[in-house]
Design a protein around this motif. Structure first.
Motif, PDB file in Angstrom:
ATOM      1  N   GLU A 112       0.663  -1.378   0.231  1.00  0.00           N
ATOM      2  CA  GLU A 112       0.066  -0.132   0.660  1.00  0.00           C
ATOM      3  C   GLU A 112       0.736   1.045   0.168  1.00  0.00           C
ATOM      4  O   GLU A 112       1.838   1.650   0.630  1.00  0.00           O
ATOM      5  CB  GLU A 112      -0.617   0.182   1.076  1.00  0.00           C
ATOM      6  CG  GLU A 112      -1.901   0.794   1.601  1.00  0.00           C
ATOM      7  CD  GLU A 112      -2.526   1.464   3.002  1.00  0.00           C
ATOM      8  OE1 GLU A 112      -1.822   0.755   3.926  1.00  0.00           O
ATOM      9  OE2 GLU A 112      -3.638   1.794   2.565  1.00  0.00           O
TER      10      GLU A 112
ATOM     11  N   PHE B 116       4.738   5.949   5.689  1.00  0.00           N
ATOM     12  CA  PHE B 116       3.860   5.862   5.721  1.00  0.00           C
ATOM     13  C   PHE B 116       3.077   6.910   6.732  1.00  0.00           C
ATOM     14  O   PHE B 116       3.123   6.601   8.167  1.00  0.00           O
ATOM     15  CB  PHE B 116       3.241   4.242   6.621  1.00  0.00           C
ATOM     16  CG  PHE B 116       2.129   4.391   6.421  1.00  0.00           C
ATOM     17  CD1 PHE B 116       1.256   3.019   4.567  1.00  0.00           C
ATOM     18  CD2 PHE B 116       1.180   3.773   6.892  1.00  0.00           C
ATOM     19  CE1 PHE B 116       0.113   3.203   4.200  1.00  0.00           C
ATOM     20  CE2 PHE B 116      -0.627   3.945   6.890  1.00  0.00           C
ATOM     21  CZ  PHE B 116      -1.316   3.602   5.402  1.00  0.00           C
TER      22      PHE B 116
ATOM     23  N   LYS C   2      -9.268   2.688  -1.864  1.00  0.00           N
ATOM     24  CA  LYS C   2      -9.814   2.157  -1.145  1.00  0.00           C
ATOM     25  C   LYS C   2     -11.019   2.323  -0.408  1.00  0.00           C
ATOM     26  O   LYS C   2     -11.137   3.876  -0.519  1.00  0.00           O
ATOM     27  CB  LYS C   2      -8.944   2.402  -0.127  1.00  0.00           C
ATOM     28  CG  LYS C   2      -8.749   2.130   1.344  1.00  0.00           C
ATOM     29  CD  LYS C   2      -7.003   1.688   2.093  1.00  0.00           C
ATOM     30  CE  LYS C   2      -7.331   1.803   3.458  1.00  0.00           C
ATOM     31  NZ  LYS C   2      -5.333   2.626   4.505  1.00  0.00           N
TER      32      LYS C   2
ATOM     33  N   PRO D 111      -9.287   3.556   7.741  1.00  0.00           N
ATOM     34  CA  PRO D 111      -8.932   3.766   9.418  1.00  0.00           C
ATOM     35  C   PRO D 111      -9.169   4.525  10.196  1.00  0.00           C
ATOM     36  O   PRO D 111      -8.388   5.787   9.652  1.00  0.00           O
ATOM     37  CB  PRO D 111      -7.729   2.343   9.372  1.00  0.00           C
ATOM     38  CG  PRO D 111      -7.201   3.188   8.462  1.00  0.00           C
ATOM     39  CD  PRO D 111      -7.884   3.482   6.673  1.00  0.00           C
TER      40      PRO D 111
ATOM     41  N   PHE E  76      -3.439   5.341  12.548  1.00  0.00           N
ATOM     42  CA  PHE E  76      -3.549   5.042  11.237  1.00  0.00           C
ATOM     43  C   PHE E  76      -4.607   6.378  11.051  1.00  0.00           C
ATOM     44  O   PHE E  76      -6.373   6.430  11.008  1.00  0.00           O
ATOM     45  CB  PHE E  76      -4.467   3.721  10.956  1.00  0.00           C
ATOM     46  CG  PHE E  76      -3.200   2.741  10.831  1.00  0.00           C
ATOM     47  CD1 PHE E  76      -2.445   2.732  10.017  1.00  0.00           C
ATOM     48  CD2 PHE E  76      -2.845   2.177  12.036  1.00  0.00           C
ATOM     49  CE1 PHE E  76      -1.735   1.432   9.388  1.00  0.00           C
ATOM     50  CE2 PHE E  76      -1.715   1.307  11.744  1.00  0.00           C
ATOM     51  CZ  PHE E  76      -1.599   0.882  10.777  1.00  0.00           C
TER      52      PHE E  76
ATOM     53  N   GLU F 114      -5.941   8.430   9.098  1.00  0.00           N
ATOM     54  CA  GLU F 114      -6.178   8.686   7.295  1.00  0.00           C
ATOM     55  C   GLU F 114      -7.295   9.524   6.179  1.00  0.00           C
ATOM     56  O   GLU F 114      -6.358   9.457   5.140  1.00  0.00           O
ATOM     57  CB  GLU F 114      -6.204   6.597   6.845  1.00  0.00           C
ATOM     58  CG  GLU F 114      -4.204   5.953   7.046  1.00  0.00           C
ATOM     59  CD  GLU F 114      -4.341   4.896   6.905  1.00  0.00           C
ATOM     60  OE1 GLU F 114      -4.941   4.391   4.803  1.00  0.00           O
ATOM     61  OE2 GLU F 114      -3.860   3.902   7.141  1.00  0.00           O
TER      62      GLU F 114
ATOM     63  N   CYS G   3      -6.023  -2.689   1.959  1.00  0.00           N
ATOM     64  CA  CYS G   3      -5.546  -2.506   3.482  1.00  0.00           C
ATOM     65  C   CYS G   3      -6.710  -2.562   4.393  1.00  0.00           C
ATOM     66  O   CYS G   3      -6.718  -3.847   4.455  1.00  0.00           O
ATOM     67  CB  CYS G   3      -4.204  -1.117   4.336  1.00  0.00           C
ATOM     68  SG  CYS G   3      -3.546  -1.665   5.961  1.00  0.00           S
ATOM     69  N   TYR G   4      -7.005  -2.252   5.468  1.00  0.00           N
ATOM     70  CA  TYR G   4      -7.795  -1.298   6.448  1.00  0.00           C
ATOM     71  C   TYR G   4      -9.948  -2.809   5.310  1.00  0.00           C
ATOM     72  O   TYR G   4     -10.430  -3.061   6.653  1.00  0.00           O
ATOM     73  CB  TYR G   4      -8.615   0.287   6.923  1.00  0.00           C
ATOM     74  CG  TYR G   4      -9.393  -0.379   7.771  1.00  0.00           C
ATOM     75  CD1 TYR G   4      -8.960  -0.607   9.033  1.00  0.00           C
ATOM     76  CD2 TYR G   4     -10.762   0.482   7.463  1.00  0.00           C
ATOM     77  CE1 TYR G   4      -9.864  -0.221   9.657  1.00  0.00           C
ATOM     78  CE2 TYR G   4     -12.131   0.514   8.685  1.00  0.00           C
ATOM     79  CZ  TYR G   4     -11.055   0.019   9.708  1.00  0.00           C
ATOM     80  OH  TYR G   4     -11.660   0.058  10.696  1.00  0.00           O
TER      81      TYR G   4
ATOM     82  N   ARG H 179      -9.690  -5.316   4.766  1.00  0.00           N
ATOM     83  CA  ARG H 179      -9.525  -6.639   4.822  1.00  0.00           C
ATOM     84  C   ARG H 179      -9.911  -6.882   6.302  1.00  0.00           C
ATOM     85  O   ARG H 179     -10.820  -8.117   6.411  1.00  0.00           O
ATOM     86  CB  ARG H 179      -8.041  -7.124   4.834  1.00  0.00           C
ATOM     87  CG  ARG H 179      -7.458  -6.718   6.048  1.00  0.00           C
ATOM     88  CD  ARG H 179      -5.911  -7.876   5.859  1.00  0.00           C
ATOM     89  NE  ARG H 179      -5.796  -7.049   7.436  1.00  0.00           N
ATOM     90  CZ  ARG H 179      -4.658  -6.091   7.789  1.00  0.00           C
ATOM     91  NH1 ARG H 179      -5.014  -5.074   6.383  1.00  0.00           N
ATOM     92  NH2 ARG H 179      -4.640  -5.957   8.854  1.00  0.00           N
TER      93      ARG H 179
ATOM     94  N   ALA I 177      -0.432  -1.781   5.370  1.00  0.00           N
ATOM     95  CA  ALA I 177       0.675  -1.122   6.457  1.00  0.00           C
ATOM     96  C   ALA I 177      -0.029  -0.941   7.352  1.00  0.00           C
ATOM     97  O   ALA I 177      -0.890  -0.838   7.624  1.00  0.00           O
ATOM     98  CB  ALA I 177       0.563   0.448   5.420  1.00  0.00           C
ATOM     99  N   THR I 178       0.857  -2.511   8.118  1.00  0.00           N
ATOM    100  CA  THR I 178       0.312  -2.364   9.220  1.00  0.00           C
ATOM    101  C   THR I 178       1.518  -3.069  10.497  1.00  0.00           C
ATOM    102  O   THR I 178       1.803  -2.966  10.101  1.00  0.00           O
ATOM    103  CB  THR I 178      -1.339  -3.753   8.946  1.00  0.00           C
ATOM    104  OG1 THR I 178      -1.875  -3.599  10.922  1.00  0.00           O
ATOM    105  CG2 THR I 178      -0.569  -4.600   8.901  1.00  0.00           C
TER     106      THR I 178
ATOM    107  N   LEU J  85      -1.244  -3.645  16.535  1.00  0.00           N
ATOM    108  CA  LEU J  85      -1.797  -3.447  16.543  1.00  0.00           C
ATOM    109  C   LEU J  85      -3.191  -4.760  15.608  1.00  0.00           C
ATOM    110  O   LEU J  85      -3.890  -5.113  15.960  1.00  0.00           O
ATOM    111  CB  LEU J  85      -2.408  -2.269  15.772  1.00  0.00           C
ATOM    112  CG  LEU J  85      -3.877  -2.023  14.901  1.00  0.00           C
ATOM    113  CD1 LEU J  85      -5.020  -1.257  15.871  1.00  0.00           C
ATOM    114  CD2 LEU J  85      -3.753  -0.820  13.627  1.00  0.00           C
ATOM    115  N   SER J  86      -2.336  -5.272  14.738  1.00  0.00           N
ATOM    116  CA  SER J  86      -2.982  -5.958  14.454  1.00  0.00           C
ATOM    117  C   SER J  86      -2.915  -7.976  13.688  1.00  0.00           C
ATOM    118  O   SER J  86      -2.752  -8.521  12.906  1.00  0.00           O
ATOM    119  CB  SER J  86      -2.795  -5.836  12.938  1.00  0.00           C
ATOM    120  OG  SER J  86      -1.769  -5.235  11.360  1.00  0.00           O
TER     121      SER J  86
END
Ligand SMILES: NC(=O)NCCC(=O)O
Length: 384
Positions: A119, A125, A196, A200, A205, A207, A233-234, A236, A258-259, A263-264
């Protein structure tokens, strides 16, 4: 939270588990064990010279009488930003172009037909900072910006479809910014773009400060090698987002991301894999690596001290198949190229076994959702 020293879940399991246990753990965690691809020696030599990891796996499908195998090789690229975030914008972009060119050349040696980058691959980022300059300067035209032109050359030279996720500046519509993936055909033509859909609002994030929710729906791109789409990304975390790409016919859904670990990381192995199972398609989850430091301190709205980095991007890119099998992840710390040989016939074969599309009751959900989004909707709760 582990940083770069902890290389990967796979390496840890292999180091500590006796072989019979390892086999069972892999069966449960990864589905059936995949055959390693016999990639060319020169490709490994070039990857080692360029200091990135190269792995390759094959997903097989059963032989059919009426259809020939539909083989496609996909390439997933994960990378650090080579220059610090305070280097001049043009130099950062050029350094990333050079890095990606070197990785794409190795992908070409491995026979990759469709490649996808991470991403917003042309920039650090920086959305955590909430500052506009210089980060908005990384935005480019999806149709004819320098990065798209660069990718068109790669696509044509290597006869490869290129999926290039960028920060888009749409000067046809008031200079609005979008988080976009440009899909470039192996002919070198821009096939189209997708944006996108879900932005998020979690942790750093931030964004929505930068770009809007995508307005292009769920396009699927018919390439010479199969039908592809891009869930950025988010997206998903949103099962309906995956579903709509699949309903539109996607056989491979890329998830450039990009994570960060805190967090994930525990969700990462589950979400794209589950989407592959639920939608009878292949999914390709891609995450960047490393820690990016920004010139000015920012806070995270969590009562903690201001800081200059976002946390650790843990890589771990992988491919999952409709039967639930998946490749091991690339490393958590190193740049890498993951090559996967897919037989797209597997999508229909698994569909015919599990019938999720047939049993999905979409008309019921369409009706219920149409009601549920109305302002005067009352949830159906049955009480005594
Ligand atoms: N880039 C992005 O959407 N990140 C959100 C965090 C996550 O989805 O893991």
């Amino acid at each position: 939270m582990a940083d770069a020293e902890w290389k990967s879940l796979e390496e840890c399991l292999e180091k500590h588990l006796p072989l019979p246990d390892l086999q069972e753990v892999k069966r449960v965690l990864y589905g059936k064990e995949l055959r390693k691809l016999d990639l060319p020696r020169e490709a490994f030599e070039a990857a080692s010279r360029e200091d990135f990891e190269l792995q390759g796996y094959a997903f097989e499908a059963a032989e059919e009488q009426l259809r020939r195998p539909r083989i496609v090789h996909v390439g997933l690229v994960q990378n650090r930003t080579p220059l610090p975030a305070d280097a001049p914008v043009a130099e950062q972009v050029s350094a990333l172009h050079r890095r990606i060119k070197a990785i794409v050349e190795v992908a070409a040696m491995c026979g990759v037909n469709i490649i996808c980058f991470q991403e917003a691959w042309t920039m650090p980022f920086a959305f955590c900072t909430r500052e506009k300059l210089p980060w908005t300067e990384f935005a480019e035209s999806a149709e004819d910006g320098p990065t798209t032109r660069f990718c068109q050359k790669l696509a044509k030279n290597h006869d490869m479809v290129v999926v290039s996720p960028i920060l888009e500046r749409d000067s046809e519509h008031g200079d609005v910014l979008w988080n976009t993936a440009v899909v470039i055909s192996n002919s070198g033509a821009v096939l189209g773009k997708t944006r996108k859909n879900h932005i998020p609002r979690v942790g750093d994030f931030n964004e929505s400060t930068y770009y809007m929710e995508g307005n292009l729906g769920h396009p699927v791109f018919q390439t010479q090698f199969g039908r592809i789409s891009v869930n950025i990304c988010y997206g998903r975390h949103h099962p309906l987002n995956w579903l709509m790409y699949s309903i539109n016919g996607a056989e491979i859904i890329f998830n450039p991301s990009a994570t960060i670990g805190a967090l994930s990381e525990s969700l990462w192995p589950i979400e794209a894999r589950n989407a592959a199972i639920a939608n009878h398609c292949f999914t390709c989850a891609i995450n960047r690596v490393g820690t990016e430091h920004f010139p000015n301190e920012f806070t995270s709205g969590d009562g903690k001290k201001a800081h200059q980095d976002f946390g650790y991007f843990y890589g771990s890119s992988y491919v999952a198949a409709p039967d639930g099998s998946r490749t091991p992840g690339l490393s958590r710390s190193q740049d890498g190229l993951l090559v996967a040989k897919l037989d797209l016939n597997l999508c229909q074969q698994v569909n015919d076994v599990w019938n999720f599309k047939m049993t999905g009751r979409y008309e019921m959900y369409a009706r219920e959702l149409a009601e549920a989004v109305k302002p005067n909707y009352r949830p159906t709760i049955v009480k005594e």
